[in-house]
Design an enzyme around this catalytic site. Structure first.
Site, PDB file in Angstrom:
ATOM      1  N   HIS A   1       0.788  -1.235   0.000  1.00 32.27           N
ATOM      2  CA  HIS A   1       0.000   0.000   0.000  1.00 32.27           C
ATOM      3  C   HIS A   1       0.822   1.289   0.000  1.00 32.27           C
ATOM      4  O   HIS A   1       0.260   2.372  -0.212  1.00 32.27           O
ATOM      5  CB  HIS A   1      -0.893  -0.037   1.254  1.00 32.27           C
ATOM      6  N   CYS A   2       2.137   1.242   0.235  1.00 33.59           N
ATOM      7  CA  CYS A   2       2.839   2.497   0.553  1.00 33.59           C
ATOM      8  C   CYS A   2       2.809   3.517  -0.587  1.00 33.59           C
ATOM      9  O   CYS A   2       2.801   4.712  -0.342  1.00 33.59           O
ATOM     10  CB  CYS A   2       4.264   2.240   1.041  1.00 33.59           C
TER      11      CYS A   2
END
Length: 599
Positions: A317-318
């Site tokens: 997700h980063c």
């Protein structure tokens, strides 16, 4: 960008013309913060929070100094948004495991293809997308006639999160270290704990044909189970521990550095599972936290394909949010694999080059890997999940009732939660802000005074249908208003959170070293202690979307709301599983009841 300006058709052609994320004033944020946390507080808690906020925001006080520093940062050359530093600290600063806690998944629509054919089709689609992205031929997303940021698309291929002792980093193309698109030609295929490099682009950069990709995967699937435990298990550890093991791997043998490089530079991963999921929920659970020996959770994109061709994606997700992955997945699944393969310029060039990726291990690392595998399996087992499916209900059934479909389902969640747990608790909803330069998401808090009134009246046996209906519409309208505020960048939480992080990073230099009572106040702690964490992913190509819960009492609510159907994946710690199952039952009832109320 003015409406009169022409929209560039190049993928990244509009980025410099997009408006910046507005930075709210400190006073506006403080007022909004009290408005947002207020409904969750007692009178005494509210008074304590107001006192802490007044101290924070007083003239010459710590909030003023921190906000002034943020204003200077926002005005600095090369800064795209006042959130430029916030996002890395928010995502890369987390120190717990990202597997199950941060990564999210999509379960794709069904296909008649077998496992190797389905995986080959996904690879072909991804390669076509990559080559179009490299040439900036993927059309920019447009909303209401205005272009949205496409910046996240730079992180779809050859992007890997690298664990760090204090904070992680990201290895990605389009950076100073790796200018322009990824030049990698290979993917990593996982099967029965084996990691295999497979070249999917030939030496001239043209893709292998579908038949060749299928043949390559079939060759890989003849492999026996890996003789050594898979280093993939290490990617499930808490970040500092994984950083330490990664250093140990590299120090042990130079071949390990080469193996890590092969994985990190790969375009993406394809995880082939040698079993058929028992049902839809089983498929979702394995997409979220399957056998960690068959994953590299730090990889931005991992396709997972089961024995019967059921498939999905697990996403780190980063650098990637759901809207970017939705667009990517839609491009892969909207057209038949044969078509995208032809469009990509695939040519016959023989069986793809296939080479095992092998790590040299000593007993200490073997023990670490086995411990990580056992700990993650236990962590997965300690997570309860459920699916709720409405096959005869969707946004097309809500719109004639003259209500926002999202507001309708969010109110259904609130009613179901009150009936399941007897309380109204903090609720998060993710709101996309891609109309801004480098825009990502805004944190919306769903509980308003109107929501409390609506739920109270629904639970009051003496309330009439008209009063309930009016309260429902008022709560839905308040929800839409708040969502619009978030879309326009007028939300308090991330602003205050970034001020808190500026103090941690630069407090000494700014002369703000005293403890900030605001961030220990009941309002701040209660508003952010999620009971429901919600997010939506509307696409006809996706059956389910899911993520882990965010706290000990939280139910993660990931939903796919389409015109003709509404599917929800729930997750929560096993200790509170009973309440989640009651919530699922109450949600089914609430949707029917609310629909009838408006009809």
């Amino acid at each position: 960008m003015n409406a009169s300006e022409e929209i560039s058709t190049r993928t990244f052609g509009n980025e410099e013309h997009l408006p910046r994320v507005p930075l709210p004033t400190l006073d506006a944020t403080c007022a909004k913060f009290m408005e947002w946390c207020g409904p969750l507080l007692t009178a005494e808690e509210r008074a304590r929070t107001e006192s802490a906020l007044a101290e924070f925001a007083r003239p010459g006080g710590p909030g003023r100094a921190l906000h002034a520093a943020l204003e200077r940062y926002d005005a600095a050359e090369g800064v795209h948004s006042w959130l430029d530093t916030f996002w890395p600290y928010r995502y890369l600063g987390r120190r717990d495991r990202i597997a199950l806690n941060a990564n999210f998944f999509f379960l794709f629509k069904e296909s008649a293809d077998g496992q190797a054919e389905r995986a080959a089709g996904l690879i072909a689609g991804a390669l076509d997308y990559k080559l179009r992205l490299d040439a900036e031929e993927v059309p920019p997303a447009v909303q209401r006639g205005r272009p949205l940021t496409m910046e996240q698309h730079k992180y779809l291929f050859s992007t890997t999160r690298i664990p760090g002792a204090g904070q992680d980093t990201v290895r990605a193309p389009y950076t100073a270290e790796w200018p322009g698109p990824s030049r990698a030609r290979h993917i990593v295929v996982f099967f029965r704990g084996n990691m295999i490099r497979m070249d999917v682009l030939g030496p001239d950069g043209r893709p292998h044909t579908l038949d060749e990709l299928t043949a390559g995967l079939q060759t890989i699937m003849k492999a026996e189970a890996a003789p050594e435990p898979s280093a993939g298990h290490l990617t499930t550890m808490a970040r500092a521990e994984w950083a330490e093991r990664r250093r140990a791997l590299i120090a042990l043998d130079p071949r390990n550095a080469e193996a890590i490089d092969e994985v990190e530079a790969a375009l993406f991963c394809v995880c082939l599972e040698n079993f058929v999921p028992k049902n839809t929920l089983d498929a979702c659970d394995h997409l979220l936290h399957g056998d960690s020996g068959n994953r590299w959770f730090d990889k931005a994109v991992s396709f997972v394909v089961f024995g019967d061709g059921t498939a999905g994606i697990n996403v780190e997700h980063c650098e990637l949010d759901g809207t970017t992955i939705l667009a990517f997945v839609d491009a892969l699944l909207d057209a038949p694999p044969e078509l995208v393969s032809r469009r990509s310029g695939a040519v016959s060039q023989g069986l793809p080059v296939i080479e095992p990726i092998e790590f040299v291990l000593d007993d200490a690392l073997r023990d670490d890997i086995e411990d990580a595998a056992a700990a993650f399996a236990a962590y997965g087992a300690a997570t309860a999940t459920a699916t709720v499916s409405f096959e005869d209900f969707g946004s097309a059934h809500i719109k004639p009732l003259k209500m926002s479909p999202d507001a309708f389902v969010q109110m259904a969640y609130q009613l179901a939660h009150r009936r399941a747990k007897g309380i109204t608790g903090a609720t998060y909803e993710s709101i996309a802000t891609r109309q801004y330069r480098h825009g990502r998401t805004e944190a919306m808090r769903v509980v308003t005074p109107e929501v409390l009134r609506f739920v109270d009246l629904m639970e009051d046996p003496d309330a009439g249908a008209e009063a309930r209906r009016d309260a429902f519409r008022a709560a839905a309208e308040a929800h839409v208003r708040r969502a619009k505020e978030c879309q326009s960048g007028q939300a308090p939480e991330q602003h205050l959170w970034e001020l808190q992080m500026i103090q941690r990073r630069r407090g000494k230099e700014l002369g703000v070293t005293e403890p900030l009572g605001l961030f220990e106040s009941p309002g701040w702690l209660t508003m952010r202690d999620d009971y429901l964490s919600t997010s939506s992913a509307p696409s006809v190509n996706i059956r389910y979307f899911g993520f882990g819960s965010t706290s000990e009492q939280c139910i993660g609510v990931a939903y796919v709301l389409l015109p003709d159907r509404f599917n929800v994946y729930l997750s929560t710690p096993q200790a509170v599983a009973d309440a989640m199952h009651v919530f699922a039952d109450r949600l089914r009832e609430a949707v029917t009841e609310l629909r009838e109320l408006l009809a």
